[in-house]
Scaffold this active site. Structure first.
Site, PDB file in Angstrom:
ATOM      1  CB  ALA A  10     -11.323 -16.739  20.084  1.00  0.00           C
ATOM      2  CE1 TYR A 156     -10.553  -9.215   5.339  1.00  0.00           C
ATOM      3  CE2 TYR A 156      -8.828  -9.643   3.909  1.00  0.00           C
ATOM      4  CZ  TYR A 156      -9.187  -9.781   4.914  1.00  0.00           C
ATOM      5  OH  TYR A 156      -8.857 -10.531   5.995  1.00  0.00           O
ATOM      6  CB  ALA A 159     -11.267  -2.911   5.805  1.00  0.00           C
ATOM      7  CE  LYS A 160      -8.346  -7.981   8.401  1.00  0.00           C
ATOM      8  NZ  LYS A 160      -8.308  -8.068   9.847  1.00  0.00           N
TER       9      LYS A 160
END
Length: 177
Positions: A10, A156, A159-160
């Site tokens: 964040a 990537y 993984a998502k």
């Protein structure tokens, strides 16, 4: 009583924007960050300037062994700042991209992506379940690259894609909407 959201990653980017948006809508925020305490403090200050409560806690989502200590720090913060034992909304956002063509992606790159985006999300959520309030929510951020492809993002996107599948199973097994 205000809602409290914990957002990983964040201190910058999408996680920062999510934290600020939640504060604008009347929520309080736990800013989890990996390495830039200055950025995390700036997000906390911006949230507090809106009249909301916030705290920054360091967390490396790839370091699963650190999750019990993080949960303890979270418990202390919840008690000290909000006089509560639970928070309402876990947003698994932390992550990084890794641009490498399929045939050149190394095992280290692949493991780094899966450790943060999949393994970290799974075991952090598991570690924090006792601290999520009844009726609480869990959101796992993903990417459009699971539905369309660009060269260099196969690891990537994989993984998502795993995160999206995990999210469906979490929702079903945990009775979340």
């Amino acid at each position: 009583m205000s809602k409290i959201a914990l957002i990983t990653g964040a201190n910058r980017g999408l996680g920062r924007n999510t934290a600020i948006a939640i504060a604008r809508h009347g929520g309080d925020v736990i800013v989890a960050y990996r390495g830039n305490a200055t950025q995390a403090s700036e997000v906390v200050a911006e949230i507090e300037a809106m009249g909301r409560k916030a705290v920054a806690l360091q967390l490396d989502v790839a370091d699963i062994a650190s999750f019990p200590a993080f949960a303890d720090a979270l418990r202390r913060s919840l008690r000290e700042i909000w006089n509560r034992e639970t928070f309402d909304h876990l947003i698994n956002n932390a992550g990084h991209g890794e641009f490498a063509p399929f045939q050149q992606t190394t095992e280290a790159q692949f493991d780094g992506l899966f450790n943060v985006h999949v393994k970290g999300v799974f075991f952090l959520t598991q570690a924090l379940l006792p601290l999520i309030a009844d009726g609480g929510r869990i959101d796992n951020f993903s990417t459009g690259l699971t539905r369309f492809s660009y060269e260099g993002f196969s690891a990537y996107a994989s993984a998502k894609g795993a995160v999206e599948t995990m999210t469906r199973y979490m929702a079903k097994e945990l009775g979340l909407r």
